[in-house]
Design a protein around this motif. Sequence first.
Motif, PDB file in Angstrom:
ATOM      1  N   CYS A  12      10.527  29.126 -11.546  1.00  0.00           N
ATOM      2  CA  CYS A  12       9.752  29.636 -12.615  1.00  0.00           C
ATOM      3  C   CYS A  12       9.676  31.136 -12.222  1.00  0.00           C
ATOM      4  N   TYR A  13       9.178  31.824 -13.298  1.00  0.00           N
ATOM      5  CA  TYR A  13       9.048  33.333 -13.236  1.00  0.00           C
ATOM      6  C   TYR A  13       8.684  33.893 -11.650  1.00  0.00           C
ATOM      7  N   GLY A  14       7.467  33.369 -11.140  1.00  0.00           N
ATOM      8  CA  GLY A  14       6.742  33.890  -9.843  1.00  0.00           C
ATOM      9  C   GLY A  14       7.958  33.576  -8.722  1.00  0.00           C
ATOM     10  N   VAL A  15       8.720  32.487  -8.813  1.00  0.00           N
ATOM     11  CA  VAL A  15       9.792  32.133  -7.516  1.00  0.00           C
ATOM     12  C   VAL A  15      11.131  32.943  -7.997  1.00  0.00           C
ATOM     13  N   SER A  72       5.535  34.252  -2.689  1.00  0.00           N
ATOM     14  CA  SER A  72       4.938  33.886  -4.051  1.00  0.00           C
ATOM     15  C   SER A  72       3.414  33.421  -4.085  1.00  0.00           C
ATOM     16  N   CYS A  95       3.238  36.029  -6.502  1.00  0.00           N
ATOM     17  CA  CYS A  95       3.207  35.987  -7.754  1.00  0.00           C
ATOM     18  C   CYS A  95       2.025  36.599  -8.478  1.00  0.00           C
ATOM     19  N   THR A 161      -2.906  27.401  -9.325  1.00  0.00           N
ATOM     20  CA  THR A 161      -2.305  27.799 -10.451  1.00  0.00           C
ATOM     21  C   THR A 161      -1.348  26.529 -10.518  1.00  0.00           C
ATOM     22  N   THR A 162      -0.994  25.734  -9.725  1.00  0.00           N
ATOM     23  CA  THR A 162      -0.058  24.574 -10.207  1.00  0.00           C
ATOM     24  C   THR A 162      -0.770  23.274 -10.165  1.00  0.00           C
ATOM     25  N   CYS A 190      -1.206  27.786 -14.062  1.00  0.00           N
ATOM     26  CA  CYS A 190       0.048  28.465 -14.493  1.00  0.00           C
ATOM     27  C   CYS A 190       0.762  27.271 -15.303  1.00  0.00           C
ATOM     28  N   ALA A 192       3.919  26.960 -16.114  1.00  0.00           N
ATOM     29  CA  ALA A 192       5.330  26.727 -15.351  1.00  0.00           C
ATOM     30  C   ALA A 192       5.289  25.272 -15.074  1.00  0.00           C
ATOM     31  N   THR A 193       4.475  24.734 -14.446  1.00  0.00           N
ATOM     32  CA  THR A 193       4.500  23.590 -13.835  1.00  0.00           C
ATOM     33  C   THR A 193       4.513  22.408 -14.927  1.00  0.00           C
TER      34      THR A 193
HETATM   35 FE1  F3S Z   1       5.598  29.835 -10.428  1.00  0.00          FE
HETATM   36 FE2  F3S Z   1       3.831  31.757 -10.039  1.00  0.00          FE
HETATM   37 FE3  F3S Z   1       3.438  29.775 -11.964  1.00  0.00          FE
HETATM   38  S1  F3S Z   1       4.934  30.918  -8.630  1.00  0.00           S
HETATM   39  S2  F3S Z   1       4.594  28.216 -10.688  1.00  0.00           S
HETATM   40  S3  F3S Z   1       4.977  31.418 -12.035  1.00  0.00           S
HETATM   41  S4  F3S Z   1       1.724  30.776 -10.534  1.00  0.00           S
END
Ligand code: F3S
Length: 294
Positions: A12-15, A72, A95, A161-162, A190, A192-193
Amino acid sequence: MKIRIAEYCGFCYGVKRAVDMAYKLAEANESSGTLGPLIHNPQLIEDLNTKGVPCRESLDEFQAGETVVFRSHGVGPDVYEAAHAKNLTILDATCPNVKAAQKKGQALAEAGYLPVIIGEKNHPEVKSIVQWAGKHAIVIECIKDIGNVPLADKYGVLIQTTFELAKFEEILAALQKERSGEYKIEKTICLATSQRQKAALKLADEVDAFVVIGGRNSANTRHLYELVAEHCKRAYHIETASELNEEMFKNCQNIGITAGASTPDRIIKEAIRVMENMESFESMLEQSLEDAHV
Ligand code: F3S
């Protein structure tokens, strides 16, 4: 046989941001380390270790002048203070979505709300949000935890967030029923998950076997596998390509692939390469990894 990659899979973006920051640090060749494992992927942690950015468990293991990477999931304000007091340089890979949740938790507490965080109590991100939201903050992860929420005039609700959106909505509805008062709800979830889960589920119904790639210690990878396994009888969770063999795909026409948010591209590509080289595969990648939203 055909390999099909889920539309959203992998980092995902944050990782990705955190991993890029750590590798840049490795190139700079400074004495450094991450505070805790940067991501839930043992192969990447080992690679960073060999490149000079080892994982350390506590700030006690750092010497003045070294660089510490915050992962993150984020850390509490006391950890920033302790790192400054030790004269460490901070590389903050929290993140931005987690940072926003931390700030919202702090703002809710300062505005007189009782911060209620809906999420997993032992998740490092939730622990970091609690630290920003102050000593009155409380975490609930299921409906039966609502009994632990003290009575208050104003409740400020945040979400890990997840966390799963449907589960959050169910817990929130029950909370509002059992605890009346003013509510301010910060939807810090978030996408992404859920994007990765929806894309995997869509594909799971269309394939004969499914390979989910990612660390066994990665909660989001395990969850992806559980979802996929409910829809596809031949679902496999692997960490690396070395676990693949032809027997797994006997009599299969279509194979689905997805990967957790902490699975590096090179591990996904290696698994695809190994599968393509199996005799029964015809190297028909329906969607290249470059086209997928990884
Ligand atoms: Fe990844 Fe950040 Fe979302 S680490 S799952 S983009 S809260």
